[in-house]
Design an enzyme around this catalytic site. Structure first.
Site, PDB file in Angstrom:
ATOM      1  N   CYS A 199       0.825  -1.192   0.000  1.00 43.42           N
ATOM      2  CA  CYS A 199       0.000   0.000   0.000  1.00 43.42           C
ATOM      3  C   CYS A 199       0.864   1.248   0.000  1.00 43.42           C
ATOM      4  O   CYS A 199       1.737   1.409   0.850  1.00 43.42           O
ATOM      5  CB  CYS A 199      -0.912  -0.016   1.223  1.00 43.42           C
ATOM      6  SG  CYS A 199      -1.943   1.436   1.323  1.00 43.42           S
TER       7      CYS A 199
ATOM      8  N   CYS B  26      -0.132   3.161   3.539  1.00 43.09           N
ATOM      9  CA  CYS B  26       0.264   2.692   4.872  1.00 43.09           C
ATOM     10  C   CYS B  26       1.315   1.594   4.872  1.00 43.09           C
ATOM     11  O   CYS B  26       1.797   1.200   5.930  1.00 43.09           O
ATOM     12  CB  CYS B  26      -0.975   2.250   5.660  1.00 43.09           C
ATOM     13  SG  CYS B  26      -1.607   0.653   5.122  1.00 43.09           S
TER      14      CYS B  26
ATOM     15  N   CYS C 283      -6.410  -2.116   0.142  1.00 41.88           N
ATOM     16  CA  CYS C 283      -5.580  -2.315   1.323  1.00 41.88           C
ATOM     17  C   CYS C 283      -6.485  -2.706   2.478  1.00 41.88           C
ATOM     18  O   CYS C 283      -7.344  -1.913   2.886  1.00 41.88           O
ATOM     19  CB  CYS C 283      -4.800  -1.051   1.661  1.00 41.88           C
ATOM     20  SG  CYS C 283      -3.904  -1.199   3.209  1.00 41.88           S
TER      21      CYS C 283
ATOM     22  N   CYS D 153      -5.790   0.065   5.725  1.00 34.44           N
ATOM     23  CA  CYS D 153      -6.225   1.463   5.756  1.00 34.44           C
ATOM     24  C   CYS D 153      -7.399   1.739   4.811  1.00 34.44           C
ATOM     25  O   CYS D 153      -7.945   2.841   4.810  1.00 34.44           O
ATOM     26  CB  CYS D 153      -5.055   2.401   5.442  1.00 34.44           C
ATOM     27  SG  CYS D 153      -4.625   2.446   3.701  1.00 34.44           S
TER      28      CYS D 153
ATOM     29  N   ASP E 255      21.717  -5.677 -18.946  1.00 33.00           N
ATOM     30  CA  ASP E 255      21.623  -6.763 -17.969  1.00 33.00           C
ATOM     31  C   ASP E 255      20.546  -7.748 -18.430  1.00 33.00           C
ATOM     32  O   ASP E 255      19.385  -7.365 -18.598  1.00 33.00           O
ATOM     33  CB  ASP E 255      21.248  -6.161 -16.609  1.00 33.00           C
ATOM     34  CG  ASP E 255      21.135  -7.218 -15.531  1.00 33.00           C
ATOM     35  OD1 ASP E 255      21.529  -8.366 -15.780  1.00 33.00           O
ATOM     36  OD2 ASP E 255      20.651  -6.873 -14.440  1.00 33.00           O
TER      37      ASP E 255
END
Lengths: 237, 445
Positions: free
Chosen positions: B203, B206, B225, B228, B353
């Site tokens: 989240c 939070c 979430c 929260c 890479d």
């Protein structure tokens, strides 16, 4: 024969294909009739050093690393420390390598505590050290890719190798990684073992010896690995 | 002064078109001479910028097709030259010296890292962001940095933002702006990726892990979430019924507007959604949106099909784990005779890479009934090791060190439909090769 790999927090520490090392170990063991069990260690779970033959500790982004540090300190610091001290086979890469040490000092001067299992420390730099690199491990050219902002200083500890091309621990003292008992630390992120089968086999061998006593590994057909090494050493050396 | 530079660079671009020398060159020269020339070049256009990790090129092509349907003239940099110099080159060659551009559209595909430089001089009407995934981390660092670069780029403008509402990373992008979110209202039920990547799983308010009612792929989906209460924003445009997927196209409903997206896979539904939402924000009517998307052809190695001696070579651009996993799903959805190949390069534009190939679930390809696997590129052996570790039969690998041997393998060892995964520069040079051999007629779009 069976070996158990404990992969630390694969959901959180999966930045650059570090999981490739698990695949490689499994693949090379399977061809010799050794079965590998992979335990995905997650937040809140317990760690049993007796049941573990190889620990893989990869790197992640800053936020994920902080979640991991917190969880290890709460749930498995003591058993992980004794596992490493007892010669348990461990492969720690990039962020995992840094976290095993004393601390990480950010460019702003904030000190973030590490796990303190080993005495090395890391300073954050402005410029990221990025690129293909080669280091010498007891006469064997190890080929990898590094990508880190941290500069790690290992003091009197034994490095894993000497830099032939690239930056390594800090870009200054020519050292790369750290080798303590059977703990292999490196900045070579991602599928480090894919192009360095000698080290992959060494990890398997050390883990087998610890559990079953002296063993020998039959050689494998490493045509592609050898071709990859030839091609890249020619390009980068 | 600007006009002289533009004329000079127009001539330069005429010659680079004939003799080669790169699509970026005229733009680089112009920017050297007049660093803020984009201001002049962009004047008079209604500009829509498209950025994000995956789907920029297809989204831009769909959007350009929609806008053309409205009868407007559209300039767009569709061939993937999406850094500041490439955009400048495109606007130079399109620059009308003798007439005005008033009301014409410019659809500018823009690299995430370069958006903030482009918006120094251009203030788009709309900026559309497709999604944020890990991509070429050797260039950009971490995904949070990619997000920050996009935010910086958008902050310099007063553009309306069109954002992928299923991507939690985008939910907090400049919340005070006028924003339109698009996404899935229903679970598309595509087979889930076995490799779960971690970007954006926590989240942004939070820090707790998100829960999902459903995921579409990776971290995209209907998230919330549990701690929260932060959740996916209200969608301005959404997929409102279960899509029908097939190997060539997808039938979808965008809030009741039935559209056949002429490319396979959930990720192309996202591209169509993004183009439709951006067009809607620009005031285009639903009928034109439908017609424009359906008229759009596969572009530049985004599932482009090339006919070679009765075989269908499908070129699939892959550049990061999320896009590659979705491409694998579209291969698995093909029930005909299927072959696979992989050209892996590690030049700057591909990402130097190649570790990302281990975050792709190539394991799924092992169950295909293929005869041979063609492997090439500057990192062909890395690709061979990866595919062999993934359980593909290495006795069937054909290592092609150049395109002639690849073409030979296609003609002699492969049959049916050949899905060739290519990284960016591998795609560019393979298309040039196939063009020279007469298999591709139009090199650039």
């Amino acid at each position: 024969m069976e070996l158990t790999i404990c992969h630390l927090y694969p959901e959180l520490l999966n930045m650059y294909g570090d999981i490739g090392n698990v695949y490689i170990l499994k693949h090379r063991a399977a061809q010799r009739g050794i079965s590998i069990k992979v335990v995905n260690h997650t937040v809140g779970s317990a760690f049993s050093s007796q049941d573990t033959d190889v620990v893989l500790f990869g790197g992640g982004q800053d936020f994920e690393m902080s979640v991991v540090a917190e969880d290890i300190k709460n749930n498995m610091l003591a058993p992980l420390k004794s596992y490493i001290e007892d010669g348990g086979v461990t492969l720690a890469i990039c962020g995992g390598y840094q976290m095993l040490g004393k601390n990480y000092i950010t460019p702003e001067g904030n000190v973030i505590d590490g796990l303190g299992i080993l005495p090395h420390y890391t300073e954050g730099g402005e410029k990221r050290l990025i690129g293909n690199f080669i280091f010498d491990y007891n006469g064997y050219d190890v080929i990898g890719f590094e990508n880190h902002a941290g500069r790690t200083y290992i003091g009197d500890l034994k490095p894993l190798g000497k830099i032939k091309k690239g930056y390594g621990n800090n870009g200054e003292d020519g050292t790369e990684g750290l080798h303590y008992k059977n703990t292999y630390c490196t900045y070579s992120h991602g599928p480090f073992l894919s192009k360095n089968p000698l080290i992959a086999d060494e990890l398997i061998m050390k883990a087998l010896e610890k559990r079953y006593g002296k063993v020998s590994l039959s050689p494998l057909d490493d045509e592609y690995e050898q071709s990859a090494r030839r091609q890249l050493l020619k390009r980068f050396a | 002064m600007d006009i002289l530079v533009i004329i000079f660079c127009k001539i330069l671009s005429f010659f680079t078109n004939i003799f080669g020398g790169g699509t970026n060159l005229p733009g680089s020269v112009a920017l050297k001479a007049r660093p803020h020339i984009l201001k002049k070049l962009a004047a008079g256009y209604r500009i829509i910028a498209v950025t994000g990790t995956n789907g920029k090129t297809t989204t831009s092509a769909m959007l350009a097709s929609i806008l053309r349907t409205t009868g407007r003239h559209v300039v767009s940099n569709e061939s993937g030259a999406n850094m500041k110099s490439g955009i400048t080159s495109k606007l130079i060659s399109a620059y009308p010296i003798f007439k005005k551009t008033d009301g014409d559209f410019a659809v500018l595909e823009c690299d995430e890292a370069y958006l903030k430089y482009v918006t120094d001089d251009i203030n788009p009407e709309i900026i559309a962001v497709t999604n944020i995934f890990r991509d070429q981390l050797d260039r950009y660092g971490e995904v949070s940095k990619t997000l920050k670069m996009i935010e910086e780029g958008c902050a310099k403008t007063d553009s309306v933002l069109v954002l992928n509402g299923d991507d939690p990373l985008l939910a907090n992008l400049l919340p005070e702006r006028k924003r339109y979110f698009y996404g899935f209202r229903v679970n598309p039920d595509v087979s889930k990726s076995e490799v779960q990547n971690a970007e954006g799983k926590f989240c942004t308010v939070c820090g707790s892990p998100y829960s999902y009612n459903f995921t579409t792929f990776n971290h995209l989906g209907d998230y919330f979430c549990p701690v929260c209460g932060f959740q996916k924003p209200a969608l301005a445009l959404g997929v409102s019924a279960q899509p029908e997927f097939s190997p060539d196209e997808t039938k979808v409903s965008f809030d009741g507007l039935d559209i056949t997206v002429p490319q396979p896979g959930a990720y192309n539904v996202y591209n169509a959604l993004c183009a439709a939402a951006a067009a809607g924000a620009a005031g285009v009517c639903p009928d034109d949106i439908k017609t424009g998307i359906e008229a759009q052809e596969c572009k530049f190695g985004r599932q482009e099909t090339v006919e070679i001696d009765g075989r269908q070579l499908r070129l699939i651009l892959v550049k990061n784990p999320a896009g590659c996993d979705e491409a694998i799903n579209s291969v698995l959805a093909d029930t005909g005779e299927v072959e696979i190949g992989f050209l892996l390069n590690d030049n700057y534009a591909d990402g130097t890479d190649v570790s990302w190939i281990y975050d792709v679930g190539f394991e799924k390809l092992a169950r295909l009934d293929y005869q041979n696997v063609a492997i090439g590129g500057t990192r062909c052996y890395d690709a061979a090791i990866r595919l062999s570790v993934a359980g593909l039969n290495s006795n069937k690998f054909i290592i092609c060190e150049d395109f002639d041997s690849l073409l030979y393998a296609i003609k002699t060892n492969l049959r049916g439909r050949i899905y060739l995964f290519c990284t960016y520069t591998a795609m560019i040079s393979l298309r040039k090769f196939l063009h020279k051999k007469g298999y591709i007629k139009k090199l650039w779009y």
